[in-house]
Write an enzyme that holds these catalytic residues in place. Structure first.
Site, short mmCIF file in Angstrom:
data_model
loop_
_atom_site.label_atom_id
_atom_site.label_comp_id
_atom_site.label_asym_id
_atom_site.label_seq_id
_atom_site.Cartn_x
_atom_site.Cartn_y
_atom_site.Cartn_z
N ALA A 33 0.81 -1.23 0.00
CA ALA A 33 0.00 0.00 0.00
C ALA A 33 0.84 1.27 0.00
O ALA A 33 0.42 2.31 -0.50
CB ALA A 33 -0.95 0.00 1.19
N GLY A 34 2.06 1.21 0.56
CA GLY A 34 2.96 2.37 0.52
C GLY A 34 3.35 2.71 -0.91
O GLY A 34 3.32 3.89 -1.32
N HIS A 35 3.67 1.68 -1.70
CA HIS A 35 4.00 1.91 -3.12
C HIS A 35 2.77 2.44 -3.87
O HIS A 35 2.88 3.28 -4.76
CB HIS A 35 4.44 0.60 -3.79
CG HIS A 35 5.73 0.05 -3.27
ND1 HIS A 35 5.81 -1.10 -2.52
CD2 HIS A 35 7.01 0.51 -3.38
CE1 HIS A 35 7.07 -1.34 -2.21
NE2 HIS A 35 7.82 -0.37 -2.71
N GLY A 145 9.17 7.43 -1.02
CA GLY A 145 8.54 7.44 0.29
C GLY A 145 9.48 7.96 1.37
O GLY A 145 10.69 7.71 1.32
N ASP A 148 12.16 5.79 3.74
CA ASP A 148 13.59 5.76 3.42
C ASP A 148 14.08 7.20 3.28
O ASP A 148 14.49 7.64 2.21
CB ASP A 148 13.82 4.98 2.12
CG ASP A 148 13.41 3.53 2.26
OD1 ASP A 148 14.07 2.79 3.01
OD2 ASP A 148 12.41 3.12 1.64
#
Length: 251
Positions: A33-35, A145, A148
């Protein structure tokens, strides 16, 4: 329908026919879901969206970590199509490193802190592959994101230093309901480790100092690489078994 392009030459000849702005999301696959947040933002802000999937060996200082990195091509492709991605750049090592990694990009200040201290050569590998990807894809904007954060800062610095004609767009960290930062590595946690993992975020946000946060994690059984405050951020890297987790928060 998403086009899959497997070599720099193939991608560049596809790219010649593309008009308008190109939003680029570079990944190592095992998308979550982050991607998806990165893809959604890219979709909203650009005429065309490109995703790359390449597990980059030169950024792994631990060969076992590279071997265990999850590969989920069918799910990745489904996510790309769901988010209207026009093309996936999906090269192999030989295509990306015809020089066998004789040439590399290095930064010799900020990259020596935090993860750079614990993962020798990691950021050389990251910057080198991202430079190559930017040269192939020629994006208008590239999306990274904030989980990182150090990596994103170094890539932004590289783009500015080499006068590269694109904008780096930061996207806030996406978290599970219990606060754990989403990461492809989370799939390698055992049920017991997964239960413990959100303590990283909790200790970063609830501790008065970096030292206090580190102590809390050690007491819970984490092997702590670092918990450090730099500027207005608190950074952490800690292991549960052989899974290394990183996170950072604004303080």
């Amino acid at each position: 329908m998403t086009t899959v392009l497997k070599s720099p030459q193939e991608f560049k000849s596809w790219r010649k026919n593309i008009k308008g702005s190109v939003g680029f999301v570079p990944t190592m696959g095992a998308l979550h879901a982050g991607h998806e947040e990165l893809l959604k933002k890219a979709r909203k802000e650009n005429d065309v969206v490109v995703l790359s999937i390449f597990v980059n060996p030169t950024q792994f200082n631990d060969p076992n970590d590279l071997q265990k990195y999850p590969k989920t091509w069918e799910q990745d492709l489904a996510m790309a199509e769901r988010n209207g991605v026009e093309a996936i750049f999906y090269p192999q090592y030989e295509e990306m490193y015809p020089d066998k990694y004789r040439y590399k990009v290095s930064e010799n200040d900020y990259s020596n802190l935090l993860d750079g201290q614990h993962r020798p050569g990691h950021f050389d590998g990251v910057l080198s592959v991202v430079m190559k990807l930017f040269n192939v894809v020629a994006p208008t904007k590239a999306y990274f994101g904030e989980k990182d954060y150090q990596q994103m800062t170094l890539i932004k610095g590289m783009v500015e230093s080499f006068f590269m004609d694109l904008e780096i767009v930061p996207v806030p960290t996406v978290r599970e309901k219990d606060g754990l930062a989403m990461s492809s590595r989370n799939t390698r946690l055992t049920a017991q480790q997964r239960e413990l993992a959100p303590a990283i975020y909790k200790s970063l946000t609830e501790s008065k100092s970096a030292g206090e946060a580190a102590l809390k994690l050690e007491n819970l059984g984490f092997v702590v690489d670092y918990v450090t405050d730099i500027g207005k951020r608190r950074f952490a890297a800690a292991k549960l078994g052989d899974v290394r987790l990183i996170d950072n928060v604004e303080i």
